[in-house]
Design an enzyme around this catalytic site. Structure first.
Site, PDB file in Angstrom:
ATOM      1  N   ALA A   1     -22.315   0.487   0.045  1.00 14.07           N
ATOM      2  CA  ALA A   1     -22.491   1.655   0.908  1.00 14.07           C
ATOM      3  C   ALA A   1     -23.180   2.796   0.169  1.00 14.07           C
ATOM      4  O   ALA A   1     -23.595   3.788   0.769  1.00 14.07           O
ATOM      5  CB  ALA A   1     -21.148   2.129   1.448  1.00 14.07           C
TER       6      ALA A   1
ATOM      7  N   HIS B   1       0.915 -11.883   1.282  1.00 17.99           N
ATOM      8  CA  HIS B   1      -0.114 -11.140   0.559  1.00 17.99           C
ATOM      9  C   HIS B   1      -0.572 -11.856  -0.712  1.00 17.99           C
ATOM     10  O   HIS B   1      -1.753 -11.843  -1.060  1.00 17.99           O
ATOM     11  CB  HIS B   1       0.442  -9.751   0.206  1.00 17.99           C
ATOM     12  CG  HIS B   1      -0.596  -8.708   0.004  1.00 17.99           C
ATOM     13  ND1 HIS B   1      -0.303  -7.360   0.044  1.00 17.99           N
ATOM     14  CD2 HIS B   1      -1.918  -8.771  -0.235  1.00 17.99           C
ATOM     15  CE1 HIS B   1      -1.399  -6.661  -0.165  1.00 17.99           C
ATOM     16  NE2 HIS B   1      -2.395  -7.496  -0.341  1.00 17.99           N
TER      17      HIS B   1
ATOM     18  N   ARG C   1     -16.257  -2.810  -2.197  1.00 19.54           N
ATOM     19  CA  ARG C   1     -15.503  -1.653  -2.716  1.00 19.54           C
ATOM     20  C   ARG C   1     -16.378  -0.405  -2.806  1.00 19.54           C
ATOM     21  O   ARG C   1     -16.270   0.384  -3.735  1.00 19.54           O
ATOM     22  CB  ARG C   1     -14.864  -2.009  -4.054  1.00 19.54           C
ATOM     23  CG  ARG C   1     -13.948  -3.235  -3.948  1.00 19.54           C
ATOM     24  CD  ARG C   1     -13.133  -3.487  -5.176  1.00 19.54           C
ATOM     25  NE  ARG C   1     -12.354  -4.726  -5.038  1.00 19.54           N
ATOM     26  CZ  ARG C   1     -11.185  -4.843  -4.411  1.00 19.54           C
ATOM     27  NH1 ARG C   1     -10.647  -3.777  -3.843  1.00 19.54           N
ATOM     28  NH2 ARG C   1     -10.559  -5.995  -4.339  1.00 19.54           N
ATOM     29  N   GLY C   2     -17.230  -0.258  -1.793  1.00 18.36           N
ATOM     30  CA  GLY C   2     -18.084   0.915  -1.695  1.00 18.36           C
ATOM     31  C   GLY C   2     -19.451   0.753  -2.313  1.00 18.36           C
ATOM     32  O   GLY C   2     -20.368   1.520  -2.016  1.00 18.36           O
TER      33      GLY C   2
ATOM     34  N   TYR D   1       0.825  -1.206   0.000  1.00 13.65           N
ATOM     35  CA  TYR D   1       0.000   0.000   0.000  1.00 13.65           C
ATOM     36  C   TYR D   1       0.861   1.259   0.000  1.00 13.65           C
ATOM     37  O   TYR D   1       1.691   1.459   0.894  1.00 13.65           O
ATOM     38  CB  TYR D   1      -0.934   0.027   1.208  1.00 13.65           C
ATOM     39  CG  TYR D   1      -1.841  -1.172   1.340  1.00 13.65           C
ATOM     40  CD1 TYR D   1      -2.134  -2.006   0.257  1.00 13.65           C
ATOM     41  CD2 TYR D   1      -2.420  -1.486   2.564  1.00 13.65           C
ATOM     42  CE1 TYR D   1      -2.966  -3.103   0.396  1.00 13.65           C
ATOM     43  CE2 TYR D   1      -3.264  -2.583   2.707  1.00 13.65           C
ATOM     44  CZ  TYR D   1      -3.522  -3.388   1.620  1.00 13.65           C
ATOM     45  OH  TYR D   1      -4.345  -4.475   1.764  1.00 13.65           O
TER      46      TYR D   1
ATOM     47  N   SER E   1     -13.080  -5.822   2.038  1.00 12.41           N
ATOM     48  CA  SER E   1     -14.112  -5.278   1.134  1.00 12.41           C
ATOM     49  C   SER E   1     -15.498  -5.842   1.442  1.00 12.41           C
ATOM     50  O   SER E   1     -16.220  -6.257   0.534  1.00 12.41           O
ATOM     51  CB  SER E   1     -13.754  -5.527  -0.333  1.00 12.41           C
ATOM     52  OG  SER E   1     -12.646  -4.765  -0.720  1.00 12.41           O
ATOM     53  N   PRO E   2     -15.920  -5.849   2.709  1.00 11.17           N
ATOM     54  CA  PRO E   2     -17.265  -6.345   3.027  1.00 11.17           C
ATOM     55  C   PRO E   2     -18.358  -5.450   2.454  1.00 11.17           C
ATOM     56  O   PRO E   2     -19.514  -5.861   2.364  1.00 11.17           O
ATOM     57  CB  PRO E   2     -17.287  -6.334   4.557  1.00 11.17           C
ATOM     58  CG  PRO E   2     -16.302  -5.267   4.935  1.00 11.17           C
ATOM     59  CD  PRO E   2     -15.208  -5.367   3.914  1.00 11.17           C
ATOM     60  N   LEU E   3     -17.965  -4.228   2.039  1.00 18.43           N
ATOM     61  CA  LEU E   3     -18.928  -3.311   1.414  1.00 18.43           C
ATOM     62  C   LEU E   3     -18.767  -3.273  -0.101  1.00 18.43           C
ATOM     63  O   LEU E   3     -19.217  -2.327  -0.756  1.00 18.43           O
ATOM     64  CB  LEU E   3     -18.785  -1.905   2.011  1.00 18.43           C
ATOM     65  CG  LEU E   3     -19.022  -1.839   3.523  1.00 18.43           C
ATOM     66  CD1 LEU E   3     -18.882  -0.402   4.026  1.00 18.43           C
ATOM     67  CD2 LEU E   3     -20.392  -2.388   3.881  1.00 18.43           C
TER      68      LEU E   3
ATOM     69  N   GLY F   1     -23.474   5.662  -3.249  1.00 18.91           N
ATOM     70  CA  GLY F   1     -22.708   6.832  -3.649  1.00 18.91           C
ATOM     71  C   GLY F   1     -21.602   6.564  -4.649  1.00 18.91           C
ATOM     72  O   GLY F   1     -20.831   7.461  -4.987  1.00 18.91           O
TER      73      GLY F   1
END
Length: 330
Positions: free
Chosen positions: A208, A121, A204-205, A55, A200-202, A210
């Protein structure tokens, strides 16, 4: 914040993935913003923080190390090796000498004398996983790391690695819209006593709300992901609208419903969302301990799953770098 065991330690069942601070989504925050976010997370009960050598090509670990310095002894710190940035390019290298050097760099960047959980990783196809894992096991014995983990691997690879040195945790993407772990990995983890960390339980957005692919900036990895493109996105966007309505019927947000679903899939499962927004962080954390009707979770499962979501998880190039099982094409 409710807690679950991870690598033998009780940690918050919702952790914080720190990648979003300066990697993969074309948005980078400064040190002050990162410190504020991680401090707020800790004050709200988060004790599990996750970063990686990849990262920011090393800068994320430095940012996290500075931010957590005041409360390092009170948290569970995870990072990853085996995939780094070399001369501006992502490089997978599981050779023992590389892993040892990456760990020593990480310890300096994170301003700590040990990392509680250290993941491989990615699997290096040129190095037997047993060799890489054996090296990490030696680092446990040396006191530099507390436990060994694997990221984005198949059940078969998990078993091979676990036979060489005990694997404490496996991390891979898992959410309503990414179910690959259900093929074999979740069962293998439960059988072997390996904790499972869902990144990434969402989605990748996506879960959520938007998300607008047209507004994504260059450098945002989602621009290359099939699910956010063209006709696939049109279908997935409608699915989200129905999902948001379902969450509203229970007077919770879509993000909270998505997180609660992940946590409900097993006591050995941890949720690891990532965000650079304090508001989104606080919204996510409210999913811990939610007592939702089982029928609501069933409806969420029936609405968003591998049959209804359109598009592959990764483009072909990225898919080639991971070892996880994939569903057969219909």
């Amino acid at each position: 914040m409710l807690q679950r065991k991870l690598a033998g330690r009780l940690v918050s069942e919702i952790g914080l993935g720190c990648m979003n601070l300066n990697h993969a989504y074309a948005k980078k925050v400064d040190q002050a913003t990162a410190t504020s976010l991680l401090t707020k997370a800790f004050e709200a009960g988060v004790t599990h923080f996750d970063t990686a050598a990849l990262y920011g090509f090393g800068s994320n670990e430095k940012m996290v190390g500075e931010a957590i310095k005041p409360f390092r002894k009170d948290i569970f710190l995870a990072s990853k090796c085996g995939m780094t940035g070399v001369n501006g390019k992502r490089t997978i290298d599981g050779h023992p000498a590389t892993l040892k050097a990456t760990l020593d760099t990480a310890l300096g960047s994170l301003q700590t004398d040990h990392i509680d959980l250290y993941y491989l990783h990615r699997i290096d196809p040129d190095v037997p996983v047993e060799e890489s894992v054996g090296t990490l096991g030696d680092m446990v014995k040396a006191g530099k790391i507390g436990a060994v983990g694997l990221s984005e691997v198949s059940a078969e690879t998990l078993r091979k690695a676990h036979g060489e040195y005990p694997i404490a945790a496996l991390q891979t993407e898992y959410s309503l819209w990414t179910r690959n772990a259900e093929i074999a990995v979740l069962d293998a983890c439960k059988e072997l006593g390996v904790d499972f960390v869902a990144f990434s339980p969402l989605a990748r957005g996506y879960l959520a709300g938007g998300v607008d692919p047209a507004a994504m900036r260059d450098g945002d990895i989602r621009k290359g992901m099939p699910r956010f493109q063209g006709d696939n996105w049109a279908v997935n966007q409608q699915l989200y609208a129905d999902f948001a309505a379902l969450a509203a019927s229970a007077e919770i947000t879509p993000a909270q419903l998505a997180m609660a679903w992940v946590l409900a899939q097993g006591e050995h499962i941890h949720a690891l969302p990532g965000t650079s927004s304090e508001a989104h962080l606080m919204e996510d954390l409210q999913a811990s301990g939610l007592q939702l009707p089982p029928e609501l979770l069933v409806k969420a499962d029936e609405l968003i799953n591998r049959q209804t979501v359109k598009g592959a998880r990764y483009p072909a190039g990225a898919q080639a770098d991971i070892d996880t099982e994939d569903f057969a094409e219909a």
